[in-house]
Design an enzyme around this catalytic site. Sequence first.
Site, PDB file in Angstrom:
ATOM      1  N   CYS A  78       0.837  -1.210   0.000  1.00 36.89           N
ATOM      2  CA  CYS A  78       0.000   0.000   0.000  1.00 36.89           C
ATOM      3  C   CYS A  78       0.866   1.251   0.000  1.00 36.89           C
ATOM      4  O   CYS A  78       1.736   1.423   0.863  1.00 36.89           O
ATOM      5  CB  CYS A  78      -0.907   0.028   1.216  1.00 36.89           C
ATOM      6  N   VAL A  79       0.601   2.132  -0.932  1.00 41.59           N
ATOM      7  CA  VAL A  79       1.422   3.339  -1.074  1.00 41.59           C
ATOM      8  C   VAL A  79       1.318   4.255   0.148  1.00 41.59           C
ATOM      9  O   VAL A  79       2.343   4.741   0.653  1.00 41.59           O
ATOM     10  CB  VAL A  79       1.086   4.097  -2.393  1.00 41.59           C
TER      11      VAL A  79
END
Lengths: 119, 131
Positions: A78-79
């Site tokens: 997840c960024v």
Amino acid sequence: MKFGILVNEGPYNHQASDSAYRFAKAAIDKGHQIFRVFFYYDGVLNATKHSDPPSDDRNVVKNWQKLAEDHKVDLVVCVAAGMRRGIVEDSLAPGFRISGLGQLIEAGIQADRMVTFGD
Amino acid sequence: MGDKMEEEYEGGVVKKFMFVNRKAPYGTVYALEVLEMVLISAAFDQDVHVAFLDDGVYQIKKGQDTKDLGHKNFSPTYRALEGYDIEKLFVERESLEERGLSEADLLVDVEVVSRADMAKLMGEMDVVMTA
């Protein structure tokens, strides 16, 4: 069956990522598919190329990496959770990629079963 | 199951998602990151449910003040969920009672359900994600 996997905890500090890895491997060995493994919360720390544990222990990051190499498993970090914890494109071990939370929701939609590993 | 759904809903599969909040809002980042997950899910036109149980009920308690804590107070965002068509919020009655709380203490409209009914509801979901 097509599985999606969510890993919510970092390596070594918690059993979750070991369990998720062993689950993924067992599922593949039984002929199932892993649609995607999504790393969220401290789970993003599973993707760091800087992890270098003592050689007499398992290497969690390398285990994931090998799963991606051998079985083309999609490992997504997840960024936003990564940015909070200093995991960015340059930090990634081979086999991992960074993307958004939409990839997690998509995995929930596409997979027959979504399995969460964490507390 | 998937095929049947595709027939029922034009434009793609719609699954029943439930995001389960079990942790207090501050002290760890779980609550905030679950909320981020819920917000993203709104873009996928799914049947989204959000549950609050255990210490997770504190996430939607009225009157949160995080000034001295140095954390961002993200509780107003729960009130914005309605704007994303996320309106199915469930709170476990026993979790409220165990903490001396009632529905009047909460900052959003919710459906209060018993522990048994919450379990039943979870059983009806296609995807349950938690933290």
